[in-house]
Each structure stands twice: as structure tokens, then as C-alpha cells.
Design an enzyme around this catalytic site. Sequence first.
Site, PDB file in Angstrom:
ATOM      1  N   ASP A   1     -26.863 -29.503 -18.365  1.00 37.06           N
ATOM      2  CA  ASP A   1     -25.852 -29.854 -16.859  1.00 37.06           C
ATOM      3  C   ASP A   1     -26.437 -29.796 -15.926  1.00 37.06           C
ATOM      4  O   ASP A   1     -27.435 -29.043 -15.590  1.00 37.06           O
ATOM      5  CB  ASP A   1     -24.643 -29.001 -17.332  1.00 37.06           C
ATOM      6  CG  ASP A   1     -23.902 -29.285 -16.254  1.00 37.06           C
ATOM      7  OD1 ASP A   1     -23.778 -30.275 -15.509  1.00 37.06           O
ATOM      8  OD2 ASP A   1     -23.358 -27.709 -15.728  1.00 37.06           O
TER       9      ASP A   1
ATOM     10  N   MET B   1     -18.661 -20.714 -13.248  1.00 34.09           N
ATOM     11  CA  MET B   1     -19.725 -20.341 -12.591  1.00 34.09           C
ATOM     12  C   MET B   1     -18.892 -18.898 -11.373  1.00 34.09           C
ATOM     13  O   MET B   1     -18.857 -19.533 -10.536  1.00 34.09           O
ATOM     14  CB  MET B   1     -20.217 -21.302 -11.360  1.00 34.09           C
ATOM     15  CG  MET B   1     -20.795 -22.515 -12.293  1.00 34.09           C
ATOM     16  SD  MET B   1     -21.311 -23.477 -11.792  1.00 34.09           S
ATOM     17  CE  MET B   1     -19.902 -25.174 -12.513  1.00 34.09           C
TER      18      MET B   1
ATOM     19  N   MET C   1     -28.539 -25.531 -17.716  1.00 35.05           N
ATOM     20  CA  MET C   1     -28.289 -25.783 -16.122  1.00 35.05           C
ATOM     21  C   MET C   1     -30.031 -26.298 -15.916  1.00 35.05           C
ATOM     22  O   MET C   1     -31.147 -25.506 -15.542  1.00 35.05           O
ATOM     23  CB  MET C   1     -28.367 -24.424 -15.301  1.00 35.05           C
ATOM     24  CG  MET C   1     -26.337 -24.104 -15.546  1.00 35.05           C
ATOM     25  SD  MET C   1     -25.222 -24.869 -14.876  1.00 35.05           S
ATOM     26  CE  MET C   1     -26.106 -26.000 -13.434  1.00 35.05           C
TER      27      MET C   1
HETATM   28  C1  DX5 Z   1     -23.616 -27.768 -10.845  1.00 36.38           C
HETATM   29  C2  DX5 Z   1     -22.395 -28.011 -12.238  1.00 36.38           C
HETATM   30  C3  DX5 Z   1     -22.406 -30.128 -12.666  1.00 36.38           C
HETATM   31  C4  DX5 Z   1     -22.753 -31.140 -12.315  1.00 36.38           C
HETATM   32  C5  DX5 Z   1     -23.363 -32.212 -12.261  1.00 36.38           C
HETATM   33  O1  DX5 Z   1     -22.919 -26.423 -10.578  1.00 36.38           O
HETATM   34  O2  DX5 Z   1     -22.516 -26.980 -12.812  1.00 36.38           O
HETATM   35  O3  DX5 Z   1     -21.178 -29.709 -13.813  1.00 36.38           O
HETATM   36  O4  DX5 Z   1     -21.184 -31.123 -12.134  1.00 36.38           O
HETATM   37  O5  DX5 Z   1     -23.371 -32.943 -11.154  1.00 36.38           O
HETATM   38  P1  DX5 Z   1     -24.674 -33.804 -11.289  1.00 36.38           P
HETATM   39  O6  DX5 Z   1     -23.915 -34.986 -12.967  1.00 36.38           O
HETATM   40  O7  DX5 Z   1     -24.222 -34.465 -10.738  1.00 36.38           O
HETATM   41  O8  DX5 Z   1     -25.444 -33.545 -11.055  1.00 36.38           O
HETATM   42 ZN    ZN Z   2     -21.083 -27.805 -14.876  1.00 31.80          ZN
END
Ligand code: DX5
Ligand code: ZN
Length: 354
Positions: free
Chosen positions: A180, A71, A141
Site C-alpha cells: 500500500d 489507521m 506500507m
Molecule cells: C495511505 C493509504 C493508501 C492510499 C494509497 O495512507 O493507506 O491506501 O490510498 O494511495 P496512493 O496509491 O496514491 O499511494
Molecule cells: Zn491504505
Amino acid sequence: MAGGRARVAVSILDADHSNMAYAIRRAEQEGADRFHIDVMDGHFVPNLTFGPKMIKGVRPRTELPLDAHLMISDPLQFIDEFLEAGCDSITFHVEVDPTQIEPALQAIRKAGRAAGLAVRPGTPLTALEPYRKLLDIVLVMTVEPGFGGQSFMKDVAAEKLLAAREYLSHKPVGAEVHVDGGVNRETAEFIGGLGVDILVVGSVLWIKGRDMGREIRLVRALADEGYQYRLNHGKPPIPRDAMVTFVQLPKALARRFMADIEQGGIPVIALRGTGQFNPDGVRDYDLLVPASAEALTTERHAADRARYLDEAARWREAYIAEHGVRPPDTQRPGMDGPTPPTPAERASRPAASG
Ligand code: DX5
Ligand code: ZN
């Protein structure tokens, strides 16, 4: 190794950052299928996490695949460092400066790793259109990227997860849809029904006192249940059919053998798993068949399997002879199985994409 279809990628974002080696070891022991490593630059998202050095540091601590989720605003600038750190796959966001996207995807593929693009909740999948031939992974996402522990956006999942597979239709072997954000036992069954391959699970695994192994098994089982429920036209899948690994082979051979088996009506799933690293730096693929068809598959294809494994051994020898590299075969103390290649070994290897 999991018996079903879905795979859990453990996100270490909410693990104890002062003790990542322990977090990795623990999650591996608790049955993680792979690791998901969230790299944030404080610019693309309002948070900072790890860089390539941390990934390089954990690489020798586990046999499992490492999936990097970048990211960051400038993936191209750092892509070589992430490749050199030993990531099995690198996924970055389609919302970055468009001039970086194709060269970054090409660089990942050239190194023989899996290349992916991620979409924020508000970005339509059609943004992937120009890059579809270059994708091994589509990461959807289901929270705004930046933080763990947010709630799952069900409408985004419903709109995108099945459709994401379309963007990988050029790839019969090893294509992966990842989901995710907000994945847990409440949401896994729904997600499984949308045919997702890799469920990224973060914060719920790191809650103090939580039985991590049970959580991983639950998420995996519920996702498989959801998948089979849907295949069964909404009737509960009884008995549930697990998937078992029939063979592990280098990509090109896996593709051929998969076609042979499917010709006889037995469905096969090919996934990157814990297969050995080949001298070209790419792992063997797992070919999975339904447990109910395992005996039939063995009856029909045991001899083929032996032939394919021989062919794989010959291919590895020929590759080594031609390119002057050796497969990583040194044992690490206290661990079974081959050590992943060192970054230097990986970097010295020519392209092996396809
Ligand atoms: C958030 C990340 C995720 C995060 C997900 O920006 O990309 O990978 O670790 O965490 P949970 O499972 O708590 O939503
Ligand atoms: Zn992630």
C-alpha cells in the site's frame, strides 16, 4: 475476474467523497478486484477520512470484497462496528497500543473475516512475530500512512515484501501480502517480482481524464509479468502464463482440493475473490491454476470438482439446518449474483475461522 495472479484493490481515498456510491460502481465496472478503504482518526495519522457508517453504506453497492485499513489508535474500541459494517477483512497497525492487538485480531477471526496487521515504513516486520498465527494478511506500507499520492519507497518494499510471506507460512490457503502506497504502472512490475498478492492502488486511478480500467489492467499485468520474470530466473516470461479459476469452494474444501491437485505437480493459488457468501458468512475461495495446465487439470480433476461442489452444497444445507440461517440469495435490482449477507445476518453467525 482477472486472469492473472496479482489482484488490484482500489483505494477510494482520493475518489470524490461526495459521491462514493458512484466511485464504487465505476471502479467495479472498470475491473477492480476489491476495495481498500482507508480509515483515519486524525490521531494515528494526521488526517481524517471515513468511519464504519460509510462502509456500511457502500456494502450493498458492490459484490467485491471490502478491505478496511484502519489507521486509528484504538482499533479494539471500534472493531465490532467495522465487523458489523460488513468488511471482508480488517487490517490495523501493529504500532498501536499492544494490549489491543491480540483481542482485536481474535475478534476479527471469530467473525470469520480475514485479519491483518499493517507495518509503517519504519517498523520492522519482526514486530509481527507475536501475532503470526493470528494473521491472514500482512500489509506493508510503502509510504508514510495518511495521504495518497506519495512516492513509493522502493527500499522498504525490497526489504519487506518477500519476507512478509514468512509471517503467513502457517496458512496454506488465503494468505495475502498487501502493498500500500505509491503503487502504479512504474512500480507494479518490481512489486510483482516480490510475490505480492494484493496491490492497493489509489490516487493514480482518480486523476481526471485517466482511463481507470486500463490503469488497473496495466498494474495487474505488470505485476504478473514481474512475478513470472523472477520465477524464470530473470529471463522474460514468454509466453506469459495467466492463471484461471478452476473452481470456487468453501475454505475447508478448497484446502483439500488444492492439496489433491498439487500432488500431481500442478501449482494452485487460492485467493479470496468474488466467490459466493456461505451461510457461515465466509466467501468461497477461488482456486486458480495456470492457463497452460487448465486442460490437464480438467482432464484429471473434472470428476473431483463435481464431487467437491456436491459436498459444498451438502455442507451448506447441513450448516443451514443446524444453525437456522439461510445463505443470502436475494437478487438486488440490476445486479447479478447473490447479495452479501446483511450485517445482522453476519453478526448472528458463529465463529468460522481457521
Ligand atoms: C495511505 C493509504 C493508501 C492510499 C494509497 O495512507 O493507506 O491506501 O490510498 O494511495 P496512493 O496509491 O496514491 O499511494
Ligand atoms: Zn491504505
